[in-house]
Design an enzyme around this catalytic site. Structure first.
Site, mmCIF file in Angstrom:
data_model
loop_
_atom_site.group_PDB
_atom_site.id
_atom_site.type_symbol
_atom_site.label_atom_id
_atom_site.label_comp_id
_atom_site.label_asym_id
_atom_site.label_seq_id
_atom_site.Cartn_x
_atom_site.Cartn_y
_atom_site.Cartn_z
ATOM 1 N N GLY A 9 0.815 -1.219 0.000
ATOM 2 C CA GLY A 9 0.000 0.000 0.000
ATOM 3 C C GLY A 9 0.841 1.259 0.000
ATOM 4 O O GLY A 9 0.472 2.277 -0.593
ATOM 5 N N ASN A 10 2.014 1.202 0.646
ATOM 6 C CA ASN A 10 2.884 2.377 0.689
ATOM 7 C C ASN A 10 3.433 2.716 -0.693
ATOM 8 O O ASN A 10 3.851 3.848 -0.934
ATOM 9 C CB ASN A 10 4.049 2.140 1.659
ATOM 10 N N LYS A 124 -0.947 -3.740 14.671
ATOM 11 C CA LYS A 124 -0.869 -3.488 13.236
ATOM 12 C C LYS A 124 -0.932 -1.995 12.944
ATOM 13 O O LYS A 124 -1.941 -1.332 13.207
ATOM 14 C CB LYS A 124 -2.023 -4.198 12.528
ATOM 15 N N LYS A 207 -1.866 -7.734 4.773
ATOM 16 C CA LYS A 207 -2.130 -8.096 3.372
ATOM 17 C C LYS A 207 -1.186 -9.203 2.895
ATOM 18 O O LYS A 207 -1.544 -9.970 1.979
ATOM 19 C CB LYS A 207 -2.046 -6.861 2.470
ATOM 20 N N LYS A 269 6.342 -10.006 5.636
ATOM 21 C CA LYS A 269 6.539 -10.550 4.293
ATOM 22 C C LYS A 269 7.248 -11.899 4.365
ATOM 23 O O LYS A 269 6.873 -12.851 3.667
ATOM 24 C CB LYS A 269 7.325 -9.557 3.444
#
Length: 308
Positions: A9-10, A124, A207, A269
């Site tokens: 998103g960044n 989060k 995500k 990740k």
């Protein structure tokens, strides 16, 4: 190959106009892979975007005296407008290359467990970065705040683990029909089954974990997580920084145990990639930058994670 691609998103900008400019170039390496004959399913983050929406809704609440909008509904809004930008520019890029594919965004719910321990310990980060002084004011106003990977302070919410993608049957049908699907935006809208009803949960699903769950549920051949760096590294930001090209599940766990990966940055990740290869020992995950997606897929760069 069937590939789940997770966009950060960044990497999508900090305003609607900036996002449109970025997405126009973002879609190029994605369509490059499609042009080679691969079937892609897109997931994306929404941290900055959902934070902006929540701020706008909170401002409207104060100014107009209207009912506030929960973070779940803000997440749904972000799926819509991010998906709209992605599908619009993807469709144009596909048309330029004479590739006949439909592009569709699915407002996606993801099932979580109401008893997930994450609800008792929100960690989060969402939304904008704040200075220490700004963060202190937020804490005084009742918002949980934490420092995020040396980049500033952010508001935090619970981040339960995804259990199941609610719209998975529809996603599979569209993927099997050869269409390009954008789904689990921002990790999906967290919902739970309580007393015979589906209820939204005040949380944000990571995500990358949602993308790993998606890749597992659609039987993808590869999970590709695109981020700001070309490779994961140990001793990141230090003179002895060393990039990682290949690692196994056990090697990744050892790096995590020694504190090598930042919790608000690379760690989720790596954990998501580990989760995918553990469930699918014959498959791999790739972490690299958007700009190097094509080279990474060819094995020329990026960090590849396998089970053994």
């Amino acid at each position: 190959m069937k590939i789940v691609v997770a966009l950060g998103g960044n990497a999508l900008g900090n305003s609607v106009s900036e996002q449109q400019q970025i997405v126009e170039s973002t879609v190029v390496p994605i369509v490059d892979l499609m042009e080679e004959g691969h079937d892609l399913v897109l997931a994306h983050g929404n941290g900055p975007q959902v934070g902006m929406i929540k701020l706008a809704m909170d401002t409207a609440e104060k100014s107009l005296g209207k009912e506030g909008v929960p973070i779940t509904e803000c997440g749904a809004m972000s799926q819509g407008y991010i998906g709209y930008h992605l599908q619009r520019f993807l469709r144009d890029e596909l048309a330029r290359r004479n590739i006949d594919k439909e592009v569709v965004t699915i407002v996606t719910e993801v099932l979580v467990d109401s008893e997930d321990p994450a609800f008792k310990s929100p960690k989060k980060p969402i939304g904008s970065f704040y200075t220490k002084e700004e963060a202190d004011k937020l804490v005084a106003a009742g918002y949980p705040v934490m420092e995020d990977a040396g980049r500033g302070y952010r508001i935090v919410v619970a981040s339960p683990l995804p259990q199941k993608i609610v719209q998975i049957k529809t996603i599979k049908n569209l993927v099997n029909a050869g269409e390009l699907v954008i789904t689990v935006g921002g990790g999906g809208i967290p919902v739970a089954h309580e007393e015979g009803k589906t209820v939204g949960k005040l949380a944000v699903i990571d995500k990358d974990f949602a993308s790993a769950k998606l890749a597992d549920q659609i039987d993808a051949d590869l999970l590709m997580i695109l981020t700001a760096v070309e490779k994961a590294a140990i001793n990141f930001g230090k003179p002895n920084q060393a990039d990682i090209s290949q690692m196994t599940y056990d090697e990744a766990q050892k790096y995590i145990d020694s504190g090598e990966f930042a919790p608000g940055s690379m760690l989720p990740k790596i954990r998501a990639a580990m989760d995918f290869v553990k469930r699918n020992p014959d498959k791999k995950a790739l972490i690299t930058s958007l700009e190097k997606a094509k080279e990474g897929f060819r094995g020329e760069t990026g960090t590849w994670l396998r089970y053994q």
